[in-house]
Design an enzyme around this catalytic site. Sequence first.
Site, PDB file in Angstrom:
ATOM      1  N   ASP A   1     -20.496 -14.282  -7.863  1.00  0.00           N
ATOM      2  CA  ASP A   1     -21.469 -13.926  -6.826  1.00  0.00           C
ATOM      3  C   ASP A   1     -22.481 -12.903  -7.343  1.00  0.00           C
ATOM      4  O   ASP A   1     -23.528 -12.692  -6.724  1.00  0.00           O
ATOM      5  CB  ASP A   1     -20.751 -13.282  -5.627  1.00  0.00           C
ATOM      6  CG  ASP A   1     -20.566 -14.228  -4.462  1.00  0.00           C
ATOM      7  OD1 ASP A   1     -21.360 -15.178  -4.333  1.00  0.00           O
ATOM      8  OD2 ASP A   1     -19.625 -14.008  -3.674  1.00  0.00           O
TER       9      ASP A   1
ATOM     10  N   LYS B   1     -19.487 -25.023  -0.597  1.00  0.00           N
ATOM     11  CA  LYS B   1     -19.261 -24.606  -1.983  1.00  0.00           C
ATOM     12  C   LYS B   1     -18.172 -25.459  -2.626  1.00  0.00           C
ATOM     13  O   LYS B   1     -18.315 -25.906  -3.769  1.00  0.00           O
ATOM     14  CB  LYS B   1     -18.884 -23.114  -2.037  1.00  0.00           C
ATOM     15  CG  LYS B   1     -20.036 -22.189  -1.641  1.00  0.00           C
ATOM     16  CD  LYS B   1     -19.626 -20.726  -1.491  1.00  0.00           C
ATOM     17  CE  LYS B   1     -20.788 -19.895  -0.948  1.00  0.00           C
ATOM     18  NZ  LYS B   1     -20.466 -18.480  -0.738  1.00  0.00           N
TER      19      LYS B   1
ATOM     20  N   GLN C   1     -15.635 -14.626   0.402  1.00  0.00           N
ATOM     21  CA  GLN C   1     -16.736 -14.888   1.325  1.00  0.00           C
ATOM     22  C   GLN C   1     -16.943 -13.703   2.268  1.00  0.00           C
ATOM     23  O   GLN C   1     -15.989 -13.175   2.843  1.00  0.00           O
ATOM     24  CB  GLN C   1     -16.455 -16.175   2.128  1.00  0.00           C
ATOM     25  CG  GLN C   1     -17.592 -16.633   3.015  1.00  0.00           C
ATOM     26  CD  GLN C   1     -18.825 -17.109   2.243  1.00  0.00           C
ATOM     27  OE1 GLN C   1     -18.738 -17.539   1.106  1.00  0.00           O
ATOM     28  NE2 GLN C   1     -19.983 -17.013   2.865  1.00  0.00           N
TER      29      GLN C   1
HETATM   30  N1  GUN Z   1     -21.938 -14.550   2.715  1.00  0.00           N
HETATM   31  C1  GUN Z   1     -23.231 -14.942   2.807  1.00  0.00           C
HETATM   32  N2  GUN Z   1     -23.707 -15.245   1.589  1.00  0.00           N
HETATM   33  C2  GUN Z   1     -22.705 -15.044   0.724  1.00  0.00           C
HETATM   34  C3  GUN Z   1     -22.592 -15.204  -0.684  1.00  0.00           C
HETATM   35  O1  GUN Z   1     -23.512 -15.578  -1.401  1.00  0.00           O
HETATM   36  N3  GUN Z   1     -21.368 -14.904  -1.216  1.00  0.00           N
HETATM   37  C4  GUN Z   1     -20.328 -14.470  -0.467  1.00  0.00           C
HETATM   38  N4  GUN Z   1     -19.181 -14.184  -1.082  1.00  0.00           N
HETATM   39  N5  GUN Z   1     -20.417 -14.319   0.842  1.00  0.00           N
HETATM   40  C5  GUN Z   1     -21.590 -14.607   1.421  1.00  0.00           C
END
Ligand code: GUN
Length: 295
Positions: free
Chosen positions: A119, A52, A96
Amino acid sequence: MELLDGKKLAQDIKSELRQAVDALLAAGKRAPHLAAVLVGDDPASQVYVRNKVQSCEQVGFRSSLIRLPADTPEAELLELVDQLNFDATVDGFIVQLPLPRHINEERITLAIAPEKDVDGFHPVNFGRMAQGLPTYLPATPYGIVEMIKRYELPTQGREVVVVGRSNIVGTPMAILFSRKGYPGDATVTVCHSRTADLAFHTRRADIIVAAVGIPELIKADMVKEGVVVIDVGINRIADPSREKGFRLVGDVDFEGVSQKAAFITPVPGGVGQMTVVSLLMNTLKAAQGEIYPKA
Ligand code: GUN
């Protein structure tokens, strides 16, 4: 059979995002700023977060990675979330998941200001999605929607079977496909671990979204000719012939199903590639005040 090429689409979207950043800078504004919070050292999470942050750099966004030790108290994480909520230099942020077991994920998700929840996990944003209001769509559903639009795949009146009912993929996809307008107006069936006869449903499907996390669950004899297959699964299976000792497969038996499908996403190189760019698209919307106008 045509591949739904997530890698190519993600590259196209990244160059569009770069142009949008250039336009912001030319107008005297600053670049969009995404912050990511990573608690602990889960190896998969580290890979995702790094991806990311790197993607932000590629499109000219500012990014901040905030790493906290695995034993960080929940109260401390809540304090950080509050700080980010009020930091005017941060347009959007993510915490996350998964979080260490002593931290309540629901409490953290609820603490994130919906305006900065890129998100799309906050119930306010989820509710706005369900009501068809402007919102941050969760990254994977947003990526799938973009893929369907860019390949101009018809959905109106189609039979869609969503396999899986998670909050972040299956349930939002079922809602989005059944909403009014494109890429909705489909007739949606949601299948899950308690479905009596999965193949009965998948055989009727014009479009299948597989998001259950079971390696190669969907086989060729479970689909009809000409089906569109969106495979959200990313599963590791042992493969001694590979250097790492494993390879990635989806929830669909690609080799078999691709013989019958009109369109299919590969794994890797399909939906996964779209998720990170979706997060960036949400961050751009946040910076531009597109969903929630800035004060
Ligand atoms: N863990 C797995 N996928 C995601 C996501 O899209 N966002 C976040 N914050 N954690 C994740």
